[in-house]
Enzyme design. Structure first.
Site, PDB file in Angstrom:
ATOM      1  N   HIS A 133       0.853  -1.160   0.019  1.00  0.00           N
ATOM      2  CA  HIS A 133      -0.351  -0.105   0.143  1.00  0.00           C
ATOM      3  C   HIS A 133       0.856   1.238   0.170  1.00  0.00           C
ATOM      4  O   HIS A 133       1.672   1.606   1.153  1.00  0.00           O
ATOM      5  CB  HIS A 133      -0.839  -0.011   1.490  1.00  0.00           C
ATOM      6  CG  HIS A 133      -2.050  -1.154   1.292  1.00  0.00           C
ATOM      7  ND1 HIS A 133      -2.950  -1.134   0.574  1.00  0.00           N
ATOM      8  CD2 HIS A 133      -1.723  -2.478   1.691  1.00  0.00           C
ATOM      9  CE1 HIS A 133      -3.651  -2.187   0.967  1.00  0.00           C
ATOM     10  NE2 HIS A 133      -2.695  -3.098   1.420  1.00  0.00           N
ATOM     11  N   LEU A 134       0.800   2.096  -1.202  1.00  0.00           N
ATOM     12  CA  LEU A 134       1.603   3.083  -1.154  1.00  0.00           C
ATOM     13  C   LEU A 134       0.992   4.357  -0.703  1.00  0.00           C
ATOM     14  O   LEU A 134       1.369   5.793  -0.693  1.00  0.00           O
ATOM     15  CB  LEU A 134       2.411   3.349  -2.564  1.00  0.00           C
ATOM     16  CG  LEU A 134       3.384   2.404  -2.903  1.00  0.00           C
ATOM     17  CD1 LEU A 134       3.945   2.569  -4.287  1.00  0.00           C
ATOM     18  CD2 LEU A 134       4.404   2.289  -1.881  1.00  0.00           C
ATOM     19  N   ARG A 135      -0.463   4.463  -0.602  1.00  0.00           N
ATOM     20  CA  ARG A 135      -1.417   5.313  -0.185  1.00  0.00           C
ATOM     21  C   ARG A 135      -1.518   6.503  -0.882  1.00  0.00           C
ATOM     22  O   ARG A 135      -2.380   7.568  -0.796  1.00  0.00           O
ATOM     23  CB  ARG A 135      -0.937   5.932   1.045  1.00  0.00           C
ATOM     24  CG  ARG A 135      -0.691   4.587   2.085  1.00  0.00           C
ATOM     25  CD  ARG A 135      -1.983   3.978   2.371  1.00  0.00           C
ATOM     26  NE  ARG A 135      -1.841   3.257   3.750  1.00  0.00           N
ATOM     27  CZ  ARG A 135      -2.608   2.094   3.795  1.00  0.00           C
ATOM     28  NH1 ARG A 135      -3.384   1.575   3.047  1.00  0.00           N
ATOM     29  NH2 ARG A 135      -2.476   1.365   4.843  1.00  0.00           N
ATOM     30  N   ASP A 183      -8.593  -5.024  -2.654  1.00  0.00           N
ATOM     31  CA  ASP A 183      -7.883  -5.443  -1.735  1.00  0.00           C
ATOM     32  C   ASP A 183      -8.359  -4.370  -0.181  1.00  0.00           C
ATOM     33  O   ASP A 183      -8.595  -3.459  -0.268  1.00  0.00           O
ATOM     34  CB  ASP A 183      -6.446  -5.177  -1.612  1.00  0.00           C
ATOM     35  CG  ASP A 183      -5.721  -5.658  -0.437  1.00  0.00           C
ATOM     36  OD1 ASP A 183      -5.991  -6.848   0.219  1.00  0.00           O
ATOM     37  OD2 ASP A 183      -5.195  -4.924   0.422  1.00  0.00           O
ATOM     38  N   ASP A 217       2.062  -7.058   2.319  1.00  0.00           N
ATOM     39  CA  ASP A 217       0.931  -6.260   2.638  1.00  0.00           C
ATOM     40  C   ASP A 217       1.193  -4.914   3.429  1.00  0.00           C
ATOM     41  O   ASP A 217       0.607  -4.626   4.524  1.00  0.00           O
ATOM     42  CB  ASP A 217       0.061  -7.081   3.591  1.00  0.00           C
ATOM     43  CG  ASP A 217      -1.448  -6.529   3.523  1.00  0.00           C
ATOM     44  OD1 ASP A 217      -1.715  -5.297   2.789  1.00  0.00           O
ATOM     45  OD2 ASP A 217      -2.333  -6.951   4.213  1.00  0.00           O
ATOM     46  N   HIS A 221       0.465   3.210   8.584  1.00  0.00           N
ATOM     47  CA  HIS A 221      -0.446   4.148   9.055  1.00  0.00           C
ATOM     48  C   HIS A 221       0.158   5.015   9.923  1.00  0.00           C
ATOM     49  O   HIS A 221       1.284   4.906  10.345  1.00  0.00           O
ATOM     50  CB  HIS A 221      -1.367   3.243   9.767  1.00  0.00           C
ATOM     51  CG  HIS A 221      -2.500   2.555   9.035  1.00  0.00           C
ATOM     52  ND1 HIS A 221      -3.437   3.083   8.305  1.00  0.00           N
ATOM     53  CD2 HIS A 221      -2.662   1.231   8.921  1.00  0.00           C
ATOM     54  CE1 HIS A 221      -4.214   2.013   7.629  1.00  0.00           C
ATOM     55  NE2 HIS A 221      -3.474   0.627   7.989  1.00  0.00           N
TER      56      HIS A 221
HETATM   57  O1  DOR Z   1      -4.446  -5.034   7.581  1.00  0.00           O
HETATM   58  C1  DOR Z   1      -4.517  -4.535   6.326  1.00  0.00           C
HETATM   59  N1  DOR Z   1      -4.325  -3.273   6.051  1.00  0.00           N
HETATM   60  N2  DOR Z   1      -5.103  -5.569   5.524  1.00  0.00           N
HETATM   61  C2  DOR Z   1      -5.424  -5.163   4.195  1.00  0.00           C
HETATM   62  O2  DOR Z   1      -6.022  -5.944   3.562  1.00  0.00           O
HETATM   63  C3  DOR Z   1      -5.528  -3.473   3.960  1.00  0.00           C
HETATM   64  C4  DOR Z   1      -4.736  -2.850   4.640  1.00  0.00           C
HETATM   65  C5  DOR Z   1      -4.799  -1.395   4.516  1.00  0.00           C
HETATM   66  O3  DOR Z   1      -5.139  -0.780   3.513  1.00  0.00           O
HETATM   67  O4  DOR Z   1      -4.420  -0.848   5.510  1.00  0.00           O
END
Ligand code: DOR
Length: 422
Positions: free
Chosen positions: A59-61, A149, A302, A306
């Site tokens: 996830h590059l956001r 996802d 994955d 955050h």
């Molecule tokens: O824990 C997770 N975070 N699982 C996911 O499938 C998505 C991801 C996120 O985008 O933060």
């Protein structure tokens, strides 16, 4: 431009060989001894040269959540982890469900110029699960796979149409398996520890039901499917059985599922909260078995960075996800290779070769004529993981204080040094 990497132990497809590597421009020109002169010589004595890691679940956001990560910080974190190519998930804002966003990611990643970034397009518009996104146009713009996802596509007919349509463009659906009608507010694995902590649990069936559904669709339609971040022992059994029956299914797991159990939730550290949740010892052991016997093809992170404000709240309210791209090699090396579970070439198949095969990407193997995407690592050097030192904006690792081996000393993409840590 010629670069010579001298005196290293080189991880080839099936063996580790002490030899030199000659890189000409962006390709590996020769492997062996006495390879002649070069413009640049890198002494890799005492170190190991591995194929660049291909992390097909990141996830590059960007666009939209740049406070958590952006393409520049995520790419820097990637090369710091020995990762030369990432596939980035579409749960951005706007969602990557059309050619414009795909093109934006491709162009921005080129501007940043660190690792290769391959966008994954959303299966459905806005990841809402209701109507298909512009699959053909996204494929043309550079999307390498499709996924919603973070969610499952709950409508089986829409998933059927997506898998059929995707296969027309040689794209695979990467399935986040989570039956949303069964989650019922669960934030951790349902079991002894969820009861002990008073945290609502999720049954393994939340994941397994959707693994079964997507495998059934793949079988009926005779198209390939890829199962994301497998965490349950029962999921491993279902996939193993499907493979035996000749169904075109591939699958991935992550370091947190083969290293951790839900014992770690008992101090309510929100950095342990992830979807799917970490499970129990029998799941962890089954994941390792699945990696060993080929049921699980790929190791991905994955990587889900955050911000502190999304994590420093009560467990129930915290965001799901772990920042993992900088530690995946060292953790996997320490817990799978150093512990004697698999060899280093076997590990690099899970982290490089198989992801390239699964998504038809370049790279994944050190071979003459192959692209010069490599990392140089020191397998003897240990260090303690400290999330606060991550280059990623996401400091949210559950592995703080873990002692690991396998420091990434340099990462080369297309023959050029993109990261060095002497
Ligand atoms: O824990 C997770 N975070 N699982 C996911 O499938 C998505 C991801 C996120 O985008 O933060």
């Amino acid at each position: 431009m010629k670069t010579l990497i001298k005196n290293g132990s080189v991880v080839l497809k099936d063996e580790v060989r002490k030899c030199d590597l000659l890189i000409e421009d962006d390709k590996i020109a020769a492997i062996g001894e006495n390879l002649g002169k070069a413009d640049k010589v890198i002494d890799a004595a005492g170190k190991t040269v591995i194929p660049g890691i291909i992390d097909m679940h990141v996830h590059l956001r960007e666009p939209g959540f740049e406070g958590k990560e952006d393409i520049a910080s995520g790419s820097l974190a990637a090369v710091a982890g020995g990762v030369t190519q990432v596939c980035c998930m579409p749960n951005t804002n706007p969602v990557c469900d059309n050619a414009v966003v795909v093109r934006y990611i491709v162009e921005r990643a080129k501007e940043v110029g660190l690792c290769k970034v391959r966008p994954i397009g959303a299966i459905t518009k806005g990841e809402q699960g209701e109507s298909l996104s512009d699959i053909g146009k996204m494929a043309k713009a550079g999307a390498v796979a499709l996924s919603d996802d973070g969610k499952s596509v709950m409508n089986s007919n829409i998933m059927r149409l997506a898998m059929e349509y995707a296969s027309d463009f040689n794209l695979k659906c990467l399935c986040h398996c989570e039956d949303r009608t069964l989650v019922d507010g669960g934030v951790v694995n349902e079991g002894y520890n969820s009861t002990l902590c008073g945290l609502k649990g999720q049954l393994r069936a939340v994941e397994d039901i959707m693994i079964c559904r997507d495998i059934c669709l793949a079988q009926s339609l005779d198209v390939p499917v890829h199962i994301c971040h497998v965490s349950t022992y029962s999921g491993v059994e279902i996939i193993r059985d499907a493979k035996k029956r000749g169904i075109k299914v591939t699958a991935e797991t992550c370091p947190h599922y083969f290293i951790l159990t839900d014992d770690i939730i008992t101090d309510f550290d929100t950095y342990t909260k992830v979807s799917p949740p970490v499970r129990e010892e029998k799941d962890r052991l089954a994941i390792i078995e699945g990696l060993k016997d080929g049921t699980l093809d790929c190791i991905v992170t994955d990587h889900a960075p955050h911000s502190k404000k999304d994590k420093e709240v009560e467990y129930n309210l915290a965001a799901f996800g772990m920042s993992g791209i900088e530690t995946s090699f060292a953790l996997s090396y320490t817990y799978l290779v150093k512990s004697g579970i698999m060899t280093l070439p076997e590990l690099m198949k899970k982290m490089s070769y198989n992801p390239a095969e699964t998504l038809s990407l370049e790279g994944g193997e050190i071979k003459v004529g192959g692209v010069a995407d490599l990392a140089i690592v020191d397998l003897e050097q240990s260090y303690e993981i400290d999330g606060e030192k991550f280059l990623s904006k996401g400091k949210n690792t559950p592995f703080n204080g873990y002692k690991v081996y396998g420091k990434v000393c340099a990462t080369l993409v297309d023959g050029q040094i993109k990261y060095e840590n002497k």
